[in-house]
Design an enzyme around this catalytic site. Structure first.
Site, PDB file in Angstrom:
ATOM      1  N   GLN A  66      65.388 -25.766  27.360  1.00 16.83           N
ATOM      2  CA  GLN A  66      64.176 -25.852  28.172  1.00 16.83           C
ATOM      3  C   GLN A  66      64.120 -27.240  28.804  1.00 16.83           C
ATOM      4  OE1 GLN A  66      59.968 -26.529  26.964  1.00 16.83           O
ATOM      5  NE2 GLN A  66      59.677 -24.376  27.509  1.00 16.83           N
ATOM      6  N   TYR A  98      52.387 -29.452  32.544  1.00  9.05           N
ATOM      7  CA  TYR A  98      53.410 -30.455  32.815  1.00  9.05           C
ATOM      8  C   TYR A  98      53.759 -30.434  34.311  1.00  9.05           C
ATOM      9  CZ  TYR A  98      53.455 -30.821  27.772  1.00  9.05           C
ATOM     10  OH  TYR A  98      53.056 -31.009  26.476  1.00  9.05           O
ATOM     11  N   GLY A 124      56.356 -18.479  18.886  1.00 13.69           N
ATOM     12  CA  GLY A 124      56.236 -19.922  18.801  1.00 13.69           C
ATOM     13  C   GLY A 124      55.943 -20.412  17.403  1.00 13.69           C
TER      14      GLY A 124
END
Length: 379
Positions: free
Chosen positions: A102, A185, A330
């Site tokens: 990622q 982000y 996650g």
């Protein structure tokens, strides 16, 4: 296994075929030594590959030095980092699992006083000189929040940094790359009209705000071809992003459909997650709406993984209904190295989280295994 059987069918993702439809999503764990991946990190990833993951997505991996809230996050701009990651990808492949990197740029949610930002010798960059609200840099004196960033003069410079990061990821043996376009982000900051007030070709209209992320995806595809993915979180909230619902729908439907036309391996769609929402001025920041209903029909050429508290039975049902192709897990992967095996065998997620050790990344490195690689597998 019958109720979750659809999750254990192989799936073609880009040019590779993964052994099941359970993805370990990116999870910042803060265990790199001066941004270089370590043998302890290798142990962590091998545990989760051995525990049955079909596809592992690395923790957010910085494309350039940034003063992030995660002081010991890894990067992928140097030969030392590439060598560290190569040990990890080789070990994961030996367990029969595939792994994507990622690629991460934090934009305005870095801090100028963070050691890595000082080493970079550059300001904190963002689409516009607008600071995010909130945040807390616990490793800096006084635990400061976000600061006002410097507007990026030429976004093509950062697009090239992404391309170079993809080239390094390929050298490091990753099967593909996932663009971190979620959670407030840099990609999110360009998409969001509250953080992007540019008046040039990179801001203003939906087309212009989507341009940066789409050009980054094209740059990544120039290196990896069809093995490029993107993660998005249209519900927003985290890191002070989010628009009114009509603008959110227009923006993300355009971005997702245009990205899909590029021929990606998959989209990771993060649905609304209460624990990632933040309260500002007495209100929750996120724009809550149904991610699958709102965007799934705009994805015609790529696979879809749903992220955000998706359990095995729910995920299997959504796969059977054709709404998604797999699930991205996650938090449970933080505390359970064998998530996929537990789903297959009907075992509970019963490891208690070690919150103090979870994001430690500071102090005595000999203790970094605590809350990281010391969680047991199911009997």
């Amino acid at each position: 296994m019958s109720s979750v059987g659809s999750l254990f069918q192989p799936l073609k993702v880009g040019s590779i075929t993964i052994r099941n439809r359970i993805q370990m999503s990116a999870l910042t764990r803060n265990r790199a030594t001066n941004t270089v991946p370590t043998d302890l990190m290798k142990e962590y990833y091998v545990q989760r590959a051995r525990g049955g993951a079909g596809l592992i997505v690395s923790e957010g991996t910085l494309i350039t030095r940034q003063g992030t809230e995660w002081e010991n996050a890894p990067g992928i701009w140097s030969p030392e980092q590439v060598a560290g990651w190569k040990k990890i990808t080789d070990a994961v492949h030996a367990e029969g699992t595939h792994i994507y990197a990622q690629l991460w740029h934090t934009g305005r949610v870095s801090h100028p006083d963070a050691p890595q930002q000082k080493l970079a010798g550059t300001p904190v960059y963002a689409p516009s000189a607008i600071s995010a609200r909130g945040g807390k840099f616990r490793f800096l004196p006084g635990e400061p929040g976000y600061t006002k960033p410097t507007a990026i003069e030429d976004p093509t410079v950062i697009i090239e940094q992404y391309r170079k990061a993809a080239a390094n990821a390929k050298e490091a043996g990753f099967d593909g790359v996932e663009l971190h376009g979620a959670n407030g982000y840099l990609i999110s900051q360009f998409l969001d009209s509250n953080s992007n007030e540019r008046t040039d070709q990179w801001g203003g209209s939906v087309v212009n705000r989507a341009r940066f992320g789409l050009e980054v995806l094209k740059a990544l595809k120039s290196v990896y071809g069809e093995n490029v993915a993107v993660k998005v979180s249209p519900a927003g909230g985290y890191n002070d992003v989010g628009m009114a619902l009509p603008e959110t729908l227009e923006t993300f439907r355009y971005f997702i459909s245009e990205a899909d036309h590029l021929g990606l391996s998959y989209f990771a769609l993060l649905r609304y997650a209460p624990h990632m929402d933040i309260e500002i001025d007495g209100k929750l920041r996120a724009t809550q709406h149904d991610i699958i209903d709102s965007y799934r029909s705009y994805i015609k050429n790529s696979k879809v993984f749903l992220n955000g508290g998706v359990g095995g039975e729910e995920g299997a049902k959504l796969v059977e209904e054709g709404k998604i192709d797999g699930i991205a897990v996650g938090f449970n992967y933080v505390t359970h190295p064998d998530v996929a095996n537990r789903i297959r065998d009907g075992k509970p997620f019963d490891n208690a989280p070690n919150f103090p050790g979870m994001q430690i990344g500071t102090g005595d490195e000999s203790q970094w295994n605590i809350g990281y690689t010391d969680y047991p597998t199911a009997a």
